[in-house]
Design an enzyme around this catalytic site. Sequence first.
Site, PDB file in Angstrom:
ATOM      1  N   GLY B  31       5.664  -3.333  83.251  1.00  0.00           N
ATOM      2  CA  GLY B  31       5.284  -3.081  84.637  1.00  0.00           C
ATOM      3  C   GLY B  31       6.444  -2.549  85.444  1.00  0.00           C
ATOM      4  O   GLY B  31       7.425  -2.042  84.880  1.00  0.00           O
ATOM      5  N   LEU B  33       6.354   0.070  87.239  1.00  0.00           N
ATOM      6  CA  LEU B  33       6.276   1.415  86.646  1.00  0.00           C
ATOM      7  C   LEU B  33       6.996   2.466  87.487  1.00  0.00           C
ATOM      8  O   LEU B  33       7.041   2.390  88.710  1.00  0.00           O
ATOM      9  CB  LEU B  33       4.811   1.797  86.470  1.00  0.00           C
ATOM     10  N   GLU B  35       8.435   6.939  87.039  1.00  0.00           N
ATOM     11  CA  GLU B  35       8.099   8.216  86.399  1.00  0.00           C
ATOM     12  C   GLU B  35       8.392   8.218  84.896  1.00  0.00           C
ATOM     13  O   GLU B  35       7.779   8.970  84.140  1.00  0.00           O
ATOM     14  CB  GLU B  35       8.850   9.372  87.082  1.00  0.00           C
ATOM     15  N   HIS B  37       7.856   5.686  82.766  1.00  0.00           N
ATOM     16  CA  HIS B  37       6.632   5.164  82.149  1.00  0.00           C
ATOM     17  C   HIS B  37       5.504   6.197  82.218  1.00  0.00           C
ATOM     18  O   HIS B  37       4.768   6.397  81.253  1.00  0.00           O
ATOM     19  CB  HIS B  37       6.148   3.906  82.884  1.00  0.00           C
ATOM     20  N   GLN B  61      12.107 -11.818  75.103  1.00  0.00           N
ATOM     21  CA  GLN B  61      13.161 -10.818  74.966  1.00  0.00           C
ATOM     22  C   GLN B  61      14.246 -10.954  76.026  1.00  0.00           C
ATOM     23  O   GLN B  61      15.152 -10.134  76.095  1.00  0.00           O
ATOM     24  CB  GLN B  61      12.581  -9.402  74.963  1.00  0.00           C
ATOM     25  N   GLY B 147      10.191   5.163  75.332  1.00  0.00           N
ATOM     26  CA  GLY B 147      11.112   6.057  76.029  1.00  0.00           C
ATOM     27  C   GLY B 147      12.477   6.093  75.354  1.00  0.00           C
ATOM     28  O   GLY B 147      12.953   5.067  74.862  1.00  0.00           O
ATOM     29  N   ASP B 150      15.552   3.605  76.198  1.00  0.00           N
ATOM     30  CA  ASP B 150      15.821   2.462  75.322  1.00  0.00           C
ATOM     31  C   ASP B 150      15.909   2.976  73.887  1.00  0.00           C
ATOM     32  O   ASP B 150      15.070   2.669  73.047  1.00  0.00           O
ATOM     33  CB  ASP B 150      14.724   1.411  75.487  1.00  0.00           C
ATOM     34  N   VAL B 176      13.672  10.238  81.656  1.00  0.00           N
ATOM     35  CA  VAL B 176      13.363  10.857  82.951  1.00  0.00           C
ATOM     36  C   VAL B 176      14.426  10.407  83.947  1.00  0.00           C
ATOM     37  O   VAL B 176      14.715   9.206  84.042  1.00  0.00           O
ATOM     38  CB  VAL B 176      11.953  10.461  83.442  1.00  0.00           C
ATOM     39  N   MET B 184      15.761   6.787  85.246  1.00  0.00           N
ATOM     40  CA  MET B 184      14.760   5.917  85.862  1.00  0.00           C
ATOM     41  C   MET B 184      14.746   4.581  85.127  1.00  0.00           C
ATOM     42  O   MET B 184      14.805   4.537  83.902  1.00  0.00           O
ATOM     43  CB  MET B 184      13.372   6.544  85.728  1.00  0.00           C
TER      44      MET B 184
END
Lengths: 293, 293
Positions: B31, B33, B35, B37, B61, B147, B150, B176, B184
């Site tokens: 969540g 969120l 750009e 995501h 985690q 993404g 990570d 992004v 981001m």
Amino acid sequence: MIVSRSIRGIRRIIQAVKKKGQVIGFVPTMGALHEGHLSLVRAARKQTDYVVVSIFVNPTQFGSGEDFRKYPRTFSYDKELLEKERVNLLFYPDVKTMYTEDFSTYVEEISLSKYLCGKSRPGHFRGVCTVVAKLFNIIQPDVAYFGQKDYQQAQIIKRMVADLNFPIRIKVMPIVRHKDGLAMSSRNQYLASNERKVAPVLFEALSLGKRLIKEGHKDASFIKEKMVEHIKKKCRSARIDYVSVVDHKKLVDVKVVKGKVLLALAVYIGRARLIDNMLVSARKRKMNDRQEN
Amino acid sequence: MIVSRSIRGIRRIIQAVKKKGQVIGFVPTMGALHEGHLSLVRAARKQTDYVVVSIFVNPTQFGSGEDFRKYPRTFSYDKELLEKERVNLLFYPDVKTMYTEDFSTYVEEISLSKYLCGKSRPGHFRGVCTVVAKLFNIIQPDVAYFGQKDYQQAQIIKRMVADLNFPIRIKVMPIVRHKDGLAMSSRNQYLASNERKVAPVLFEALSLGKRLIKEGHKDASFIKEKMVEHIKKKCRSARIDYVSVVDHKKLVDVKVVKGKVLLALAVYIGRARLIDNMLVSARKRKMNDRQEN
């Protein structure tokens, strides 16, 4: 029966089966099949549309001093048996197919795995969970069958399936025994003929434990003592790994027998490490008993 | 967009979707969120028939001193964004749904997880692998999107999927960035406005590293030194967790830059631990260079 040694081959077939909407039953084995395995295959044959069996002696579930290399491998015999049982698909991968050189992911259950066989076989259940997770992802069965002889394994697999949300039902089938009581096991092949003769002592010990509980004995130490005594008397060379009375769900030792317990044991006879178990429900106290105490 | 908080609800829907033969794309998120995501969601929307997003801040985690409780939760805003992107199904479970009281099974990658963030966040990737394995088994996607921000996580997930034979394709989408270069991240919300202003220093350091490599520098220590210097000069309060030059596949530190490397860093700015990375291919030696040496 189709035999495939490649994951890609299996995937292609499974996809087609799923498209037809057939229910897939799966029996994972390490081969050296006996009536215990076949009882699982027959259950799958009855209850599902498409029966898959795997034969894979999984190196990651054997410890360094254990019998991975010597584990009985009887492929052509196994294959014949499975054909007779009208198995649809046999997955028979080699080690390199299952474990690539850079393999580095493991599945580990950390609670139930601490007890019983987990104590004397560190890493064993990690290997079991890992290979079963792999097989589940390759075969994608609707139902998978395990034997109660490996009670702890079955409980751990159930836990893994629940925890990791595998969309699979686990069925645990009863122990199949020889006429003299010895539980069927691929490792019985290790027994010399004189050892084979005394091996039913394990079943006898479990039966004795059960009888004691049914007679009203509650003290787990006493029950275990009697079981160990029986084994040692009948088989002097037996080396006992454990004889335990545990909670049938959590697998922790109980001091006082109450409700349902598992009698479980692991004993070396010669070079064979044999396991066996029995579920027992303690006799419920009658009203009279309660008033007396 | 259907929103479901229960695993059973999701399973029912997924089964129906699979029956229609639709290809399922899945974007797991925590969540908050942004750009980044949404770029994953858009890729899924383009490339698959049925798009599932999950929002779950996964406790396993987070380390004990970490930001699990404070992690930004912006559900109604997230939901609106996902509706605009024409997501089909949003899975939004609570912690008790995902982790029952007796939960005890973990998935662990033990090679790639040793490096970079794995060093300072022990158990982090075990938590990631475990929850992603769970989500994969619940959603049963054909393609899942991660993404590149990570990077290590994406590599570990790819490894897990290969090792455990999940029948899922993993797509890794580009980082992004804000106009000023800052990647981001949901954790950018932790930055005070003065911190936000200097935060692009991370991207600058990566760009500097890249330029040095493209100019022909091969000595990883020298490159890291320059990157660290840049960060410290522009942002005195920055606390560097790591600035690394690693093999882009194995994630181990390289001494000499050769072929493709990953520049990766983790830096605290204020209370935000920010990560960023950049893949760089070393300049190939020209014939002339080789003859000269």
